[in-house]
Design a protein around this motif. Sequence first.
Motif, PDB file in Angstrom:
ATOM      1  N   GLN A 182      34.152 -19.941 -22.405  1.00  0.00           N
ATOM      2  CA  GLN A 182      34.294 -19.145 -21.185  1.00  0.00           C
ATOM      3  C   GLN A 182      35.276 -19.794 -20.222  1.00  0.00           C
ATOM      4  OE1 GLN A 182      30.201 -18.941 -19.971  1.00  0.00           O
ATOM      5  NE2 GLN A 182      29.685 -17.303 -21.422  1.00  0.00           N
ATOM      6  N   ALA A 183      35.162 -21.110 -20.053  1.00  0.00           N
ATOM      7  CA  ALA A 183      36.067 -21.804 -19.148  1.00  0.00           C
ATOM      8  C   ALA A 183      37.507 -21.725 -19.620  1.00  0.00           C
ATOM      9  CB  ALA A 183      35.637 -23.268 -19.011  1.00  0.00           C
ATOM     10  N   ALA A 184      37.718 -21.696 -20.937  1.00  0.00           N
ATOM     11  CA  ALA A 184      39.076 -21.662 -21.476  1.00  0.00           C
ATOM     12  C   ALA A 184      39.657 -20.263 -21.535  1.00  0.00           C
ATOM     13  CB  ALA A 184      39.083 -22.284 -22.878  1.00  0.00           C
ATOM     14  N   ALA A 185      38.821 -19.249 -21.811  1.00  0.00           N
ATOM     15  CA  ALA A 185      39.337 -17.898 -22.043  1.00  0.00           C
ATOM     16  C   ALA A 185      39.423 -17.046 -20.785  1.00  0.00           C
ATOM     17  CB  ALA A 185      38.469 -17.186 -23.080  1.00  0.00           C
ATOM     18  N   ILE A 186      38.536 -17.252 -19.824  1.00  0.00           N
ATOM     19  CA  ILE A 186      38.496 -16.372 -18.656  1.00  0.00           C
ATOM     20  C   ILE A 186      39.766 -16.455 -17.805  1.00  0.00           C
ATOM     21  CG2 ILE A 186      37.301 -15.959 -16.462  1.00  0.00           C
ATOM     22  CD1 ILE A 186      34.669 -16.451 -17.916  1.00  0.00           C
ATOM     23  N   PRO A 187      40.290 -17.641 -17.477  1.00  0.00           N
ATOM     24  CA  PRO A 187      41.505 -17.679 -16.618  1.00  0.00           C
ATOM     25  C   PRO A 187      42.705 -16.934 -17.203  1.00  0.00           C
ATOM     26  CG  PRO A 187      40.421 -19.811 -16.603  1.00  0.00           C
ATOM     27  CD  PRO A 187      39.741 -19.007 -17.661  1.00  0.00           C
ATOM     28  N   PRO A 188      43.098 -17.159 -18.469  1.00  0.00           N
ATOM     29  CA  PRO A 188      44.238 -16.374 -18.974  1.00  0.00           C
ATOM     30  C   PRO A 188      43.933 -14.884 -19.080  1.00  0.00           C
ATOM     31  CG  PRO A 188      43.263 -17.676 -20.749  1.00  0.00           C
ATOM     32  CD  PRO A 188      42.662 -18.155 -19.464  1.00  0.00           C
ATOM     33  N   ALA A 189      42.676 -14.534 -19.390  1.00  0.00           N
ATOM     34  CA  ALA A 189      42.318 -13.120 -19.447  1.00  0.00           C
ATOM     35  C   ALA A 189      42.429 -12.482 -18.069  1.00  0.00           C
ATOM     36  CB  ALA A 189      40.909 -12.954 -20.006  1.00  0.00           C
TER      37      ALA A 189
ATOM     38  N   MET B  35      33.804 -10.368 -21.543  1.00  0.00           N
ATOM     39  CA  MET B  35      33.315  -9.292 -20.682  1.00  0.00           C
ATOM     40  C   MET B  35      33.408  -9.637 -19.199  1.00  0.00           C
ATOM     41  SD  MET B  35      32.609  -6.222 -21.149  1.00  0.00           S
ATOM     42  CE  MET B  35      32.237  -6.099 -22.904  1.00  0.00           C
ATOM     43  N   LEU B  36      33.305 -10.893 -18.837  1.00  0.00           N
ATOM     44  CA  LEU B  36      33.444 -11.245 -17.420  1.00  0.00           C
ATOM     45  C   LEU B  36      34.844 -10.929 -16.895  1.00  0.00           C
ATOM     46  CD1 LEU B  36      31.330 -14.519 -17.209  1.00  0.00           C
ATOM     47  CD2 LEU B  36      30.939 -12.389 -15.949  1.00  0.00           C
ATOM     48  N   PRO B  37      35.917 -11.337 -17.575  1.00  0.00           N
ATOM     49  CA  PRO B  37      37.240 -10.942 -17.060  1.00  0.00           C
ATOM     50  C   PRO B  37      37.484  -9.438 -17.102  1.00  0.00           C
ATOM     51  CG  PRO B  37      37.441 -12.065 -19.178  1.00  0.00           C
ATOM     52  CD  PRO B  37      36.037 -12.264 -18.711  1.00  0.00           C
ATOM     53  N   VAL B  38      36.900  -8.752 -18.070  1.00  0.00           N
ATOM     54  CA  VAL B  38      37.018  -7.297 -18.121  1.00  0.00           C
ATOM     55  C   VAL B  38      36.398  -6.671 -16.872  1.00  0.00           C
ATOM     56  CG1 VAL B  38      36.016  -5.268 -19.260  1.00  0.00           C
ATOM     57  CG2 VAL B  38      37.224  -6.993 -20.618  1.00  0.00           C
ATOM     58  N   LEU B  39      35.184  -7.084 -16.539  1.00  0.00           N
ATOM     59  CA  LEU B  39      34.505  -6.526 -15.367  1.00  0.00           C
ATOM     60  C   LEU B  39      35.235  -6.901 -14.083  1.00  0.00           C
ATOM     61  CD1 LEU B  39      30.851  -7.272 -16.512  1.00  0.00           C
ATOM     62  CD2 LEU B  39      31.853  -4.998 -16.208  1.00  0.00           C
ATOM     63  N   GLU B  40      35.732  -8.129 -14.024  1.00  0.00           N
ATOM     64  CA  GLU B  40      36.477  -8.551 -12.839  1.00  0.00           C
ATOM     65  C   GLU B  40      37.736  -7.699 -12.659  1.00  0.00           C
ATOM     66  OE1 GLU B  40      37.337 -10.514  -9.384  1.00  0.00           O
ATOM     67  OE2 GLU B  40      35.505 -10.708 -10.583  1.00  0.00           O
ATOM     68  N   ARG B  41      38.408  -7.401 -13.746  1.00  0.00           N
ATOM     69  CA  ARG B  41      39.603  -6.563 -13.678  1.00  0.00           C
ATOM     70  C   ARG B  41      39.255  -5.174 -13.143  1.00  0.00           C
ATOM     71  NH1 ARG B  41      44.406  -5.852 -18.053  1.00  0.00           N
ATOM     72  NH2 ARG B  41      45.202  -3.828 -17.366  1.00  0.00           N
ATOM     73  N   LEU B  42      38.153  -4.607 -13.622  1.00  0.00           N
ATOM     74  CA  LEU B  42      37.748  -3.275 -13.153  1.00  0.00           C
ATOM     75  C   LEU B  42      37.367  -3.299 -11.677  1.00  0.00           C
ATOM     76  CD1 LEU B  42      35.625  -1.991 -16.181  1.00  0.00           C
ATOM     77  CD2 LEU B  42      38.033  -1.543 -15.670  1.00  0.00           C
ATOM     78  N   LEU B  43      36.700  -4.372 -11.256  1.00  0.00           N
ATOM     79  CA  LEU B  43      36.325  -4.473  -9.847  1.00  0.00           C
ATOM     80  C   LEU B  43      37.551  -4.573  -8.946  1.00  0.00           C
ATOM     81  CD1 LEU B  43      33.251  -6.899  -9.933  1.00  0.00           C
ATOM     82  CD2 LEU B  43      33.262  -4.516  -9.181  1.00  0.00           C
ATOM     83  N   ARG B  44      38.530  -5.325  -9.370  1.00  0.00           N
ATOM     84  CA  ARG B  44      39.712  -5.535  -8.534  1.00  0.00           C
ATOM     85  C   ARG B  44      40.583  -4.292  -8.434  1.00  0.00           C
ATOM     86  NH1 ARG B  44      41.941 -11.495 -10.547  1.00  0.00           N
ATOM     87  NH2 ARG B  44      40.103 -12.716  -9.904  1.00  0.00           N
ATOM     88  N   SER B  45      40.438  -3.377  -9.395  1.00  0.00           N
ATOM     89  CA  SER B  45      41.350  -2.234  -9.449  1.00  0.00           C
ATOM     90  C   SER B  45      40.949  -1.101  -8.508  1.00  0.00           C
ATOM     91  CB  SER B  45      41.438  -1.697 -10.873  1.00  0.00           C
ATOM     92  OG  SER B  45      40.180  -1.185 -11.261  1.00  0.00           O
ATOM     93  N   GLY B  46      39.781  -1.188  -7.872  1.00  0.00           N
ATOM     94  CA  GLY B  46      39.430  -0.169  -6.894  1.00  0.00           C
ATOM     95  C   GLY B  46      38.247   0.663  -7.308  1.00  0.00           C
ATOM     96  N   PRO B  47      37.784   1.547  -6.449  1.00  0.00           N
ATOM     97  CA  PRO B  47      36.575   2.345  -6.687  1.00  0.00           C
ATOM     98  C   PRO B  47      36.803   3.449  -7.699  1.00  0.00           C
ATOM     99  CG  PRO B  47      37.604   3.010  -4.634  1.00  0.00           C
ATOM    100  CD  PRO B  47      38.380   1.828  -5.130  1.00  0.00           C
ATOM    101  N   ALA B  48      35.708   4.090  -8.092  1.00  0.00           N
ATOM    102  CA  ALA B  48      35.776   5.212  -9.031  1.00  0.00           C
ATOM    103  C   ALA B  48      36.675   6.296  -8.490  1.00  0.00           C
ATOM    104  CB  ALA B  48      34.374   5.775  -9.274  1.00  0.00           C
ATOM    105  N   GLY B  49      37.400   6.934  -9.428  1.00  0.00           N
ATOM    106  CA  GLY B  49      38.307   7.979  -9.040  1.00  0.00           C
ATOM    107  C   GLY B  49      39.698   7.479  -8.740  1.00  0.00           C
ATOM    108  N   SER B  50      39.836   6.129  -8.532  1.00  0.00           N
ATOM    109  CA  SER B  50      41.166   5.560  -8.338  1.00  0.00           C
ATOM    110  C   SER B  50      41.442   4.542  -9.414  1.00  0.00           C
ATOM    111  CB  SER B  50      41.269   4.900  -6.955  1.00  0.00           C
ATOM    112  OG  SER B  50      40.349   3.834  -6.844  1.00  0.00           O
ATOM    113  N   GLY B  51      40.748   4.729 -10.553  1.00  0.00           N
ATOM    114  CA  GLY B  51      40.916   3.789 -11.659  1.00  0.00           C
ATOM    115  C   GLY B  51      39.864   2.724 -11.681  1.00  0.00           C
ATOM    116  N   GLY B  52      38.816   2.853 -10.837  1.00  0.00           N
ATOM    117  CA  GLY B  52      37.818   1.818 -10.731  1.00  0.00           C
ATOM    118  C   GLY B  52      36.745   1.910 -11.773  1.00  0.00           C
ATOM    119  N   GLY B  53      35.547   1.371 -11.428  1.00  0.00           N
ATOM    120  CA  GLY B  53      34.550   1.167 -12.448  1.00  0.00           C
ATOM    121  C   GLY B  53      33.629   2.319 -12.730  1.00  0.00           C
ATOM    122  N   GLY B  54      33.306   3.179 -11.771  1.00  0.00           N
ATOM    123  CA  GLY B  54      32.295   4.186 -11.996  1.00  0.00           C
ATOM    124  C   GLY B  54      32.818   5.439 -12.653  1.00  0.00           C
ATOM    125  N   GLY B  55      31.883   6.346 -13.017  1.00  0.00           N
ATOM    126  CA  GLY B  55      32.289   7.639 -13.537  1.00  0.00           C
ATOM    127  C   GLY B  55      32.642   8.572 -12.392  1.00  0.00           C
ATOM    128  N   GLY B  56      32.912   9.817 -12.719  1.00  0.00           N
ATOM    129  CA  GLY B  56      33.244  10.795 -11.693  1.00  0.00           C
ATOM    130  C   GLY B  56      34.626  11.347 -11.892  1.00  0.00           C
TER     131      GLY B  56
END
Length: 505
Positions: free
Chosen positions: A27-34, A55-76
């Motif tokens: 995790q320490a090695a893979a998360i920063p480049p991801a 999965m941690l960098p994946v979720l972090e990427r989704l969180l940083r990209s904004g709310p649902a409807g603007s490319g974020g994490g939720g449905g809708g």
Amino acid sequence: SFSDLHLSRPLLRAIDGLGWEVPTPVQAAAIPPALAGRDVLGSASTGSGKTGAFMLPVLERLLRSGPAGSGGGGGGAGAATRVLALLPTRELAVQCHTVTVALAKYTGITSALAVGGLPLATQEAALRGRPSIVVATPGRAVDHLRNALGWGLGDVEVLVIDEADRLMELGFADEVGELVAAVPRRRRNGVGGVQTLLFSATLPGTAGVGVGGTKLDALIAAALHKPVRVAIDARAAGDLSGLGDPGGAGAPRRGLVALPPALTQEVIKVKGATDADRQAVLLALASRTYTRRVIVFFAQKKSAHAAHVLFRLVGLPSAELHGDLPQASRLASLAAFTSGAADFLLATDVAARGLDVPTVAVVINADAPRDGTAYVHRVGRTARAGRGGVAVSLLDTTVAAERRLLTALAKSAVPPAAPVVARSVPGAVVASWAARIRGLAPAVAAVATEEKHEWAARVAERELAKAENALLHADAIAARPARSWFQTGREKAAVKAATLAASGF
């Protein structure tokens, strides 16, 4: 710490709830480049926390990209599937999805599971909700890609391929190839397109020249762009390549493989043993020595089921896990073992790869694994995440492949690993259990008859339900477009058999 990896507060809160104290090495090695958007090519020993590593960098990427409807994490409205995670088996996919849900608990990010053995209609409904993350097996992902209305991979930003070598070994190269081709491609300069996080037990440079290695090389070339290579816990545990291969020294090399450092290895010699002899030794161990949190591996589904019947008849709480069980029964077996309701999980190699069952104390190889890689993945169910564990193998030294395994295990115990220990079971105890097994023959036959009748009744009920459904919904069924299938069941079985045969199995 996880805070040092610059993860958002909702993820840190979820991590704390899971009891993860510090990142594992992978995790320490893979998360920063991801997190930096780089492709990652990772290899780590079993139980090293790979699911969190991708999965941690994946979720972090989704969180940083904004709310649902603007490319974020939720449905809708405006939401889309932005992450596809592929795993080789249903059990691994279920496990990955469970961890994903736990990590996303405070984020609002949605996910769905798409695997065989569970209702298509339910999965299609979930996919129409456009979950941000889909965790799937390749065959079911291709099925939905071709047939599920309103769902596609055109918006996927991250492709996760876990246990890639196992995917190739199981004959999923073509399905994975179709899915890789369906996601947006990166341009030559690496800008845009999908980010790929690929993890495998063996990687080029160690995978050798077998069929699995060749297909894995092709997958890596097609899916990855200038990846950061992460290799953790690659301590060579002796040369276990080629174990059990009929070709012996001339068989394709699979390279060195790593054993958990806290593993104690034991061998019980069962010279010239019959199946009944092995059952007697196994029951002696299960009743006297290793009585809780034990996974027992068998070469065949019928052997695992026969042992399950015997364990039930002698009062040893067990659950079985193999390919003849429907998916709901497999999940129920895993739940029973995980909760402690069953002390023994009697399984084929379907459970040998990647499943993270907490605190497995002992792994028993009632039948020898087919090769060194299979051995490592079996025994890797114990001694995980720094905990100790025991692996016991019943080996018949009159069988050449098992004799080679014994020799290789002795050579594999290089420091800091402990030496392989020879364990014996008193002959009188084995003879007593053998006599008891013979006495149980009528009860075993009665169970077999009862199961046959139950199976026939289930088939009849299923056929009746299908007929009633066809009559009730005839018009709707006729109006449906024909489903497109990647391969028939027979074609799929032929591909898997050819892959295994070419690999020397």
